[in-house]
Every structure is written in C-alpha cells, then in structure tokens.
Motif scaffolding. Sequence first.
Motif, PDB file in Angstrom:
ATOM      1  N   PRO A 171      36.893  37.634  39.249  1.00 15.75           N
ATOM      2  CA  PRO A 171      37.779  38.801  39.292  1.00 15.75           C
ATOM      3  C   PRO A 171      37.095  40.096  39.700  1.00 15.75           C
ATOM      4  N   THR A 172      35.768  40.148  39.686  1.00 15.92           N
ATOM      5  CA  THR A 172      35.078  41.393  40.050  1.00 15.92           C
ATOM      6  C   THR A 172      34.344  41.302  41.380  1.00 15.92           C
ATOM      7  N   SER A 173      34.421  40.162  42.070  1.00 16.03           N
ATOM      8  CA  SER A 173      33.584  39.964  43.260  1.00 16.03           C
ATOM      9  C   SER A 173      34.002  40.847  44.432  1.00 16.03           C
ATOM     10  N   ALA A 174      35.259  41.296  44.447  1.00 16.94           N
ATOM     11  CA  ALA A 174      35.722  42.136  45.557  1.00 16.94           C
ATOM     12  C   ALA A 174      35.613  43.627  45.240  1.00 16.94           C
ATOM     13  N   LEU A 175      35.044  43.961  44.081  1.00 19.20           N
ATOM     14  CA  LEU A 175      35.019  45.348  43.622  1.00 19.20           C
ATOM     15  C   LEU A 175      33.696  46.038  43.915  1.00 19.20           C
ATOM     16  N   ASP A 176      33.772  47.346  44.114  1.00 22.33           N
ATOM     17  CA  ASP A 176      32.560  48.156  44.189  1.00 22.33           C
ATOM     18  C   ASP A 176      31.869  48.129  42.829  1.00 22.33           C
TER      19      ASP A 176
END
Length: 249
Positions: free
Chosen positions: A172-177
Amino acid sequence: MVDNQETAPIIMIENVCKNFGKTRALQGVSMTVHRGEVMMILGPSGSGKSTLLRCINMLEEPDSGHILVDGIPVMHKKTNINSVRAEVGMVFQSFNLFPHLTVLGNIMLAQKIVRGRAKGEAEIVARQQLQRVGIPEKAESFPNELSGGQQQRVAIARALAMNPKIMLFDEPTSALDPEMIKEVLDVMLALAKEGMTMVVVSHEMGFARAAAHRIVFMDAGRIVEEGIPDTFFNNPQEERTKAFLSKIL
C-alpha cells in the motif's frame, strides 16, 4: 477439542498452486491466519506475494488447492464470491479512486451497491471512516486535489466502510513519496491495535516489527520461512532469508 468459529483460523490456505503460462507463481503454498492477527508477507519481486493475496478473494483463481475464508470455501463453484469479497477489504498499490466522484462519493458507492445502505446511512459511515483515517476535512474534495498519501487513506476508508472482517494490503505504500508513507502506516498501525485481521504485503520493516504477529517470507512461489518478528529478524533459520534480510535491513 473441536474448533469453534472463534478459535478456527479465519483464513486457511492449503497447498495452493497457481501458474501463469510457464511461470509457477505459487507452488503448494499453505498458510493460516487467525482472527485479529496481523500477518506480514515479505519476499523479493516475483516471489508470489501479491498473487497469494489476490487468491484469497479470488481476484486470481488458483489452479489447485483449497482456500477457506471465515469457513467458506472460496474456490468452490457454488460459492458466491461477491458475498465473500464484501467481508474482505483490499487496498492496492494504486488507489483506484473514481476521479469524477468526491471523496465522500467514492466511499459511499460500494456501501450503497453492495451493502444496500441508504444514502444517509452511507454518508454517516463514510464520514466516520474519514475521521478514522485522519482526513475528515477532505470529504468534498476530488481525488486529484489530494496527495498520494491522502488518496491511499481514502482507499483504506472506503474498504473500512464495508465493515470487513479481514483487510488485505498489497504494497500500500510502494507508490507513495517517502514523506507520505508514515501517514498511511500510522493508519494501518492503528487498525492493527484495534484488532483488525490483516494480511499485508509490504517491505516496510518498521511496520513489520511494530505491528506484525507473524512474518512469512516467500521466494519463487514457496514459503521459505515463517516466524514471529523478533525471531525472524534476529535469528532467521534459512540461508535464503538471511540473504534477503542482509540486503534490506
């Protein structure tokens, strides 16, 4: 002693195999998850982590094996998989929000269609879940007006609004800055403390140490090692696990 509903695993995966052409994505994977447990699945890219997660609610259909979700055989042809999916929230890498709907509209939609809730009730639940994920003030905003971290929190709120028994998180956090990762992990940490059953595919080691009850390490479609975080990180047993941890810790 006979297992009752409270003590039986809420997810049972037995000898599941899945091929994509000649690629053997899952090779006889077996795993159980108990109610209120946070299970973390780690492994290199292509190890089968996301495929396993997607098999739980039949977004990918296994070639063989058995999967029970809350006692229901999800692979059985007579099972209404949509009724199972209504109990299993899923949060993906991409947020999958409808750009033409407000935040509130995104969270209300599935409630009305799947749960059959009236507009007023769906809105109350949506606002409660936005409060829960820490962005109640964004109710009337559109997705393109939000940061990536805020969009992912809306996606979590949307899943929670369905009152799921289980939450699945696929990186869930892999696409986040980097600066947005913490705000999403904080929401997930709070869910874990509330006792939500969670299966999480992620490389966030801090979250694994803080929230996971058990860690499963996969490679080449198999489970290589499984253990509690303290043992897994400090005393891994398998050479493949040691090699993986040496590169990411």
